[in-house]
Scaffold this motif. Structure first.
Motif, short mmCIF file in Angstrom:
data_model
loop_
_atom_site.label_atom_id
_atom_site.label_comp_id
_atom_site.label_asym_id
_atom_site.label_seq_id
_atom_site.Cartn_x
_atom_site.Cartn_y
_atom_site.Cartn_z
N ASP A 35 0.82 -1.21 0.00
CA ASP A 35 0.00 0.00 0.00
C ASP A 35 0.85 1.27 0.00
O ASP A 35 0.38 2.34 -0.37
CB ASP A 35 -0.94 0.01 1.21
N MET A 36 2.11 1.13 0.45
CA MET A 36 2.99 2.29 0.52
C MET A 36 3.66 2.60 -0.81
O MET A 36 4.25 3.67 -0.99
CB MET A 36 4.07 2.05 1.59
N ILE A 37 3.56 1.67 -1.77
CA ILE A 37 4.19 1.91 -3.07
C ILE A 37 3.30 2.83 -3.90
O ILE A 37 2.17 2.47 -4.22
CB ILE A 37 4.40 0.58 -3.84
N PRO A 38 3.76 4.01 -4.24
CA PRO A 38 2.92 4.91 -5.04
C PRO A 38 2.76 4.40 -6.46
O PRO A 38 3.74 4.25 -7.18
CB PRO A 38 3.68 6.24 -4.99
N ASP A 39 1.53 4.14 -6.88
CA ASP A 39 1.27 3.58 -8.20
C ASP A 39 1.71 4.51 -9.33
O ASP A 39 2.06 4.06 -10.41
CB ASP A 39 -0.23 3.26 -8.36
N THR A 40 1.65 5.81 -9.07
CA THR A 40 2.00 6.76 -10.12
C THR A 40 3.48 6.68 -10.49
O THR A 40 3.88 7.10 -11.57
CB THR A 40 1.68 8.19 -9.67
N LYS A 41 4.32 6.17 -9.61
CA LYS A 41 5.75 6.11 -9.86
C LYS A 41 6.20 4.69 -10.23
O LYS A 41 7.37 4.47 -10.51
CB LYS A 41 6.52 6.58 -8.62
N TRP A 42 5.29 3.75 -10.19
CA TRP A 42 5.65 2.35 -10.43
C TRP A 42 5.36 1.98 -11.88
O TRP A 42 4.20 1.90 -12.28
CB TRP A 42 4.87 1.44 -9.47
N GLU A 43 6.41 1.80 -12.66
CA GLU A 43 6.25 1.40 -14.05
C GLU A 43 7.10 0.16 -14.29
O GLU A 43 8.29 0.26 -14.64
CB GLU A 43 6.68 2.54 -14.98
N PRO A 44 6.54 -1.03 -14.07
CA PRO A 44 7.32 -2.27 -14.18
C PRO A 44 7.87 -2.49 -15.58
O PRO A 44 7.17 -2.30 -16.58
CB PRO A 44 6.31 -3.35 -13.79
N ARG A 45 9.13 -2.90 -15.64
CA ARG A 45 9.79 -3.20 -16.91
C ARG A 45 10.38 -4.61 -16.82
O ARG A 45 10.80 -5.05 -15.75
CB ARG A 45 10.91 -2.20 -17.21
N PHE A 46 10.39 -5.29 -17.95
CA PHE A 46 10.88 -6.68 -17.97
C PHE A 46 11.36 -7.01 -19.37
O PHE A 46 11.19 -6.24 -20.32
CB PHE A 46 9.77 -7.64 -17.53
N LEU A 83 1.80 -2.51 -20.94
CA LEU A 83 0.99 -2.04 -22.06
C LEU A 83 1.47 -2.68 -23.37
O LEU A 83 0.67 -3.03 -24.23
CB LEU A 83 1.04 -0.52 -22.16
N ASP A 84 2.79 -2.84 -23.50
CA ASP A 84 3.35 -3.49 -24.69
C ASP A 84 2.82 -4.92 -24.82
O ASP A 84 2.46 -5.36 -25.91
CB ASP A 84 4.88 -3.51 -24.62
N VAL A 85 2.79 -5.64 -23.69
CA VAL A 85 2.31 -7.02 -23.72
C VAL A 85 0.83 -7.06 -24.05
O VAL A 85 0.38 -7.91 -24.83
CB VAL A 85 2.58 -7.73 -22.38
N TYR A 86 0.07 -6.15 -23.49
CA TYR A 86 -1.36 -6.08 -23.78
C TYR A 86 -1.59 -5.91 -25.29
O TYR A 86 -2.44 -6.58 -25.89
CB TYR A 86 -1.99 -4.91 -23.02
N GLN A 87 -0.82 -5.04 -25.91
CA GLN A 87 -0.95 -4.81 -27.34
C GLN A 87 -0.53 -6.03 -28.14
O GLN A 87 -1.12 -6.35 -29.19
CB GLN A 87 -0.14 -3.58 -27.75
N MET A 88 0.48 -6.74 -27.66
CA MET A 88 0.93 -7.97 -28.33
C MET A 88 -0.15 -9.05 -28.26
O MET A 88 -0.44 -9.73 -29.25
CB MET A 88 2.22 -8.49 -27.69
N LEU A 89 -0.75 -9.22 -27.10
CA LEU A 89 -1.76 -10.26 -26.91
C LEU A 89 -2.97 -10.05 -27.82
O LEU A 89 -3.57 -11.01 -28.29
CB LEU A 89 -2.23 -10.27 -25.45
N THR A 90 -3.33 -8.80 -28.03
CA THR A 90 -4.53 -8.50 -28.83
C THR A 90 -4.23 -8.34 -30.32
O THR A 90 -5.15 -8.09 -31.10
CB THR A 90 -5.20 -7.22 -28.30
N ASP A 91 -2.97 -8.48 -30.71
CA ASP A 91 -2.58 -8.37 -32.11
C ASP A 91 -3.04 -9.62 -32.87
O ASP A 91 -2.65 -10.74 -32.52
CB ASP A 91 -1.06 -8.21 -32.21
N THR A 92 -3.84 -9.44 -33.90
CA THR A 92 -4.40 -10.59 -34.63
C THR A 92 -3.34 -11.40 -35.37
O THR A 92 -3.61 -12.51 -35.83
CB THR A 92 -5.47 -10.13 -35.63
N SER A 93 -2.12 -10.88 -35.49
CA SER A 93 -1.06 -11.65 -36.14
C SER A 93 -0.71 -12.91 -35.33
O SER A 93 -0.11 -13.84 -35.86
CB SER A 93 0.20 -10.78 -36.30
#
Length: 306
Positions: free
Chosen positions: A126-137, A156-166
């Motif tokens: 709860d102490m981790i501010p969401d506005t500053k947390w941008e997970p990268r992998f 967001l990149d993964v979300y776009q990949m998952l929904t890509d009809t390719s």
């Protein structure tokens, strides 16, 4: 530890809780008349009109209610109990303890070491501010045999990949293969993947550069589509682990649940085991225990509704 499931088992899906509360307001009335999976309409003590408009019925092994005239009054038995007990707390545990004591259910009230530790971890989450947390992998192209990452990406990149009809053709082809062995071999060779838990110089536990504070939970072997959707809804509503991403597995018989974790007090592996215990105890859902490694690769299929 007391859970909603334990209370429902001791109170006939929660009907005894309704009966207790209604008797406090209408001691001379027969407050509940059960017929099949629902009760005849009875008085709603919280509504101004005081008419028999309260409809109580059992849905998915839990008693629910709705006022047939005043639909702001609706929910499950625990929502109804909160109206009566007016427990002033941000957690549901105090309400469950109140029900246990008032109805003399004699459920075990001592918190386990696991539960106390979970509460402590949640405090740090709860102490981790969401506005500053941008997970990268790390993202790995081509197939599971490629151990060198192509680039660093985000959710967001993964979300776009998952929904890509390719990705649709290979995902559909995989699910048409007749044997499990064929499916396993095909997906290893034809699907790219990510290591959600962090950025790596290569896919190896010892090659972790930075942890993303993400954990991947695999739920496999669910052949029934309806059951799979039910599990998906349960995970999306979980109060302790908000879903960062949730999508269908490549073979279509499981889910990939990506959640946020805190590593201030416990290791990645310890947290993984804690989540497994929690999901099993709370929802009786079995988790694939082979995914505890921090460098665990997660294949990316086509999913139009992640």
């Amino acid at each position: 530890m007391i859970t909603k499931q334990h209370i429902l088992q001791k109170t006939h899906y929660g009907l005894k809780i309704f009966a207790y509360i209604l008797r406090q307001y209408y001691p001379k009335e027969t407050v509940l008349r059960v017929s099949a999976n629902k009760c005849r309409p009875t008085y709603n003590p919280f509504s101004k009109h005081q008419r028999k408009t309260l409809q109580i019925k059992i849905v998915n092994h839990c008693a629910t209610y709705i006022d047939l005239e005043d639909t702001i009054y609706k929910g499950d038995v625990f929502d109804f109990a909160q109206l009566y007990f007016k427990v002033d707390t941000d957690t549901e545990l105090e309400l469950l303890l109140k029900i246990n004591d008032t109805l003399h259910l004699n459920l075990e009230t001592k918190l386990s070491r696991y539960s106390l530790r979970q509460a402590y971890i949640q405090k740090y989450l709860d102490m981790i501010p969401d506005t500053k947390w941008e997970p990268r992998f790390s993202y790995f192209s081509k197939n599971l045999y490629n151990l060198i990452p192509s680039r660093t990406i985000g959710l967001l990149d993964v979300y776009q990949m998952l929904t890509d009809t390719s990705r649709k053709y290979r995902t559909a082809h995989l699910r048409k293969l007749s044997s499990e062995k064929e499916q396993k071999e095909y997906k290893k060779k034809h699907f790219d993947y990510v290591t959600f838990s962090g950025v790596f110089t290569r896919r190896n536990n010892n090659a972790l550069r930075t942890h993303s504070k993400l954990l991947t939970i695999d739920i496999d072997g669910i052949p029934n589509a309806t059951e799979l959707m039910d599990i998906k809804k349960i995970l999306l509503k979980d109060p302790y682990f908000p879903s960062q991403l949730l999508f269908m597995s490549p073979r279509g018989n499981g889910l990939k649940w990506i959640i946020k974790i805190a590593l201030d007090e416990v290791s990645h592996t310890e947290y993984f085991q804690a989540v497994i215990n929690y999901v099993k105890e709370t929802y009786t859902i079995q988790i694939d225990t082979s995914g505890s490694d921090v460098s665990r690769g997660c294949l990316l299929p086509y999913d139009p509704n992640p």
